[in-house]
Design an enzyme around this catalytic site. Structure first.
Site, PDB file in Angstrom:
ATOM      1  CG  ASP A  93       7.066  -4.105   9.771  1.00  0.00           C
ATOM      2  OD1 ASP A  93       7.263  -3.006  10.305  1.00  0.00           O
ATOM      3  OD2 ASP A  93       6.061  -4.786  10.008  1.00  0.00           O
ATOM      4  CB  VAL A 133      -0.919   0.024   1.252  1.00  0.00           C
ATOM      5  CG1 VAL A 133      -1.678   1.341   1.334  1.00  0.00           C
ATOM      6  CG2 VAL A 133      -1.887  -1.145   1.219  1.00  0.00           C
ATOM      7  CB  ALA A 137       4.805   2.653   1.232  1.00  0.00           C
ATOM      8  CE  LYS A 138       4.990  -1.540   8.171  1.00  0.00           C
ATOM      9  NZ  LYS A 138       5.862  -0.700   9.013  1.00  0.00           N
ATOM     10  N   GLY A 139       4.027  -3.029   3.302  1.00  0.00           N
ATOM     11  CA  GLY A 139       3.719  -4.234   2.547  1.00  0.00           C
ATOM     12  C   GLY A 139       3.702  -5.445   3.445  1.00  0.00           C
TER      13      GLY A 139
END
Ligand code: NAD
Length: 431
Positions: free
Chosen positions: A161, A75, A120-122
């Site tokens: 992460d 995202v 952002a992040k995934g």
């Protein structure tokens, strides 16, 4: 071959969305700040929606010879201020909602410390503990290939992460580089130092916590020397914070891990505790302290509380028991939104997560800068520049808190949203 267990950095991590939903918790604070800023309705709508959400199938051949299909997300919440920045997590409980919440969180965090990144992040829904190193490598490469069109030093820059680490970042970097036909170190941060990682990155989040703790005590009119600190979580953030805070003059009276805590009212020797953890893995049984529970740690008679483990540990139920005068949020989302007012009434000075733990993303930014410049800094330069940014950001947030007469959390959101909104207004509406 690397031992697979070393790949899993947060094996005990339960469901992030357990308890109070962090997206709603964050958005309730976002809404408060938006009202304070009198954010125009159009911009409010823009900032409440993610810019881009991607779902990919990640098929890989497992060691058994069977094909398994995983689901991956990425995202980009807001990239008005620069490329997306945010980690990739491998976890059974990853959902699109969680990834979106964390991406928004990153957008505000980068704006608070004023670094030129968006949020952002995934994540990939998987159980990394049950996978071999070979399967994890395939998963990483196929997921990277699936989202390759958004990745890039100018568009989206992942980092480690939950359950991902520098080994996995090296595979992301290699996969991206193979696709574009040349080596691109700046496509991810949190890489091994040998291939473009930054010195000081591992300690950066804990160092940032130590720096803002010093600033908070000055602001609260308290002495650093001898100030008693309780730290929940003794992983990367908690143990580095405890070590550096002790070196700065604080007295660390308690630390804990997933199994429970240890307490010594005269102060723990953090280095000795670190040595114990190296040989025994957990803190329990440490001889020069008494055993306490994680709940007891949160309610200890101390000056500074540093939650550095999980989300939602300070809640409406236990906030009334907190005796610390200052809370430094090393973890993401350790305080439930329902606890904010209770802590305010008690006069507790809270340095919120999006400021307190932003040291990590700040040194990620330094890594990206160094990779792009092809010129690497010594550790002292990294630490000095981190100190400057953390101290400046603390002052910026404090100023907003005084201007609007709000707590530091609302001030941090207000500052972040104001910075992102200003860039949107300057850029104007495309079409
Ligand atoms: P980590 O896995 O290295 O350490 C987590 C620690 O918390 C471990 O000591 C673990 O035993 C303990 N723990 C787990 N469950 C617990 C429980 N139920 N009660 C008490 N302790 C428990 O993780 P980390 O990288 O130190 O991250 C900690 C927090 O900081 C997370 O919220 C993370 O999102 C946040 N954070 C980390 C970074 C970073 O650079 N590592 C940056 C920003 C924010």
């Amino acid at each position: 071959m690397t031992d697979t267990t070393q790949l899993v950095i947060r094996a005990e991590k339960p469901n992030f969305l357990g308890g109070e939903n962090p997206f709603e918790a964050m958005m309730s604070r976002f809404d408060y700040a938006a009202k304070l800023l009198k954010l125009e309705p159009g911009l409010y709508k823009v900032l409440r929606h993610p810019e881009k959400t991607i779902t990919v199938s990640v098929p890989i051949m497992m060691d058994s010879g069977e094909v398994e299909v995983f689901t991956g997300y990425r995202v980009l919440y807001n990239t008005s201020r620069g490329p997306g920045k945010g980690g990739i997590r491998f976890d059974r409980n990853v959902t699109m909602d969680e990834v979106t919440a964390l991406a928004a969180w990153m957008a505000w965090k980068c704006a608070v410390v004023n670094i030129p990144f968006g949020g952002a992040k995934g994540g990939v829904v998987c159980d990394p503990l049950s996978m071999s190193i070979n399967e994890l490598e395939k998963l990483t490469r196929r997921y990277t290939a699936g989202i390759i069109n958004v990745l890039g030093p100018d568009s989206d820059v992942p980092a480690p992460d939950v359950n991902t680490n520098e080994r996995i970042m090296a595979w992301v970097m290699d996969t991206y580089s193979m696709h574009v036909g040349h080596t691109v170190t700046a496509v991810v941060t949190g890489k091994p130092v040998e291939m473009g990682g930054s010195l000081g990155r591992r300690e950066a989040t804990g160092r940032g916590c130590m720096i803002v703790a010093c600033e908070a005590l000055k602001e609260a009119g308290m002495q650093i020397k001898g100030a008693r600190v309780a730290v929940q979580g003794f992983g990367n953030v908690g143990s580095v914070s405890a070590d550096l805070m002790q070196k700065a003059g604080f007295t660390i009276v308690a630390v804990s891990d997933v199994q429970g805590g240890i307490y010594n009212k005269n102060g723990l020797d953090v280095q000795d505790v670190l040595n114990w953890r190296t040989t025994h893995r957990y803190l329990s049984g440490y001889p020069r302290a008494e055993a306490i529970s994680n709940e007891q740690l949160l309610a200890l008679d101390c000056d500074v509380l540093l939650p550095a483990a999980l989300e939602n540990v300070i809640t409406a139920e236990n906030a009334g028991d907190v005796k610390a005068k200052v809370i430094i949020e090393g973890a993401n989302g350790p305080t439930a939104a329902s606890a904010d007012a209770i802590l305010d009434r008690k006069g507790v000075f809270v340095v919120p997560d999006i400021l307190a733990n932003a040291g990590g993303v700040t040194v990620s930014y330094f890594e990206w800068v160094q990779d792009r410049g092809g010129y690497f800094w010594d550790e002292e330069t990294v630490n000095n520049r981190l100190t400057q940014i953390m101290e400046r950001s603390f002052r910026d947030v404090l100023e907003v808190s005084k201007k609007y007469n709000v707590n530091m959390r609302i001030a941090a959101y207000t500052l972040a949203i104001d910075r992102v909104a200003k860039v949107h207004r300057l850029r104007g509406m495309y079409a």
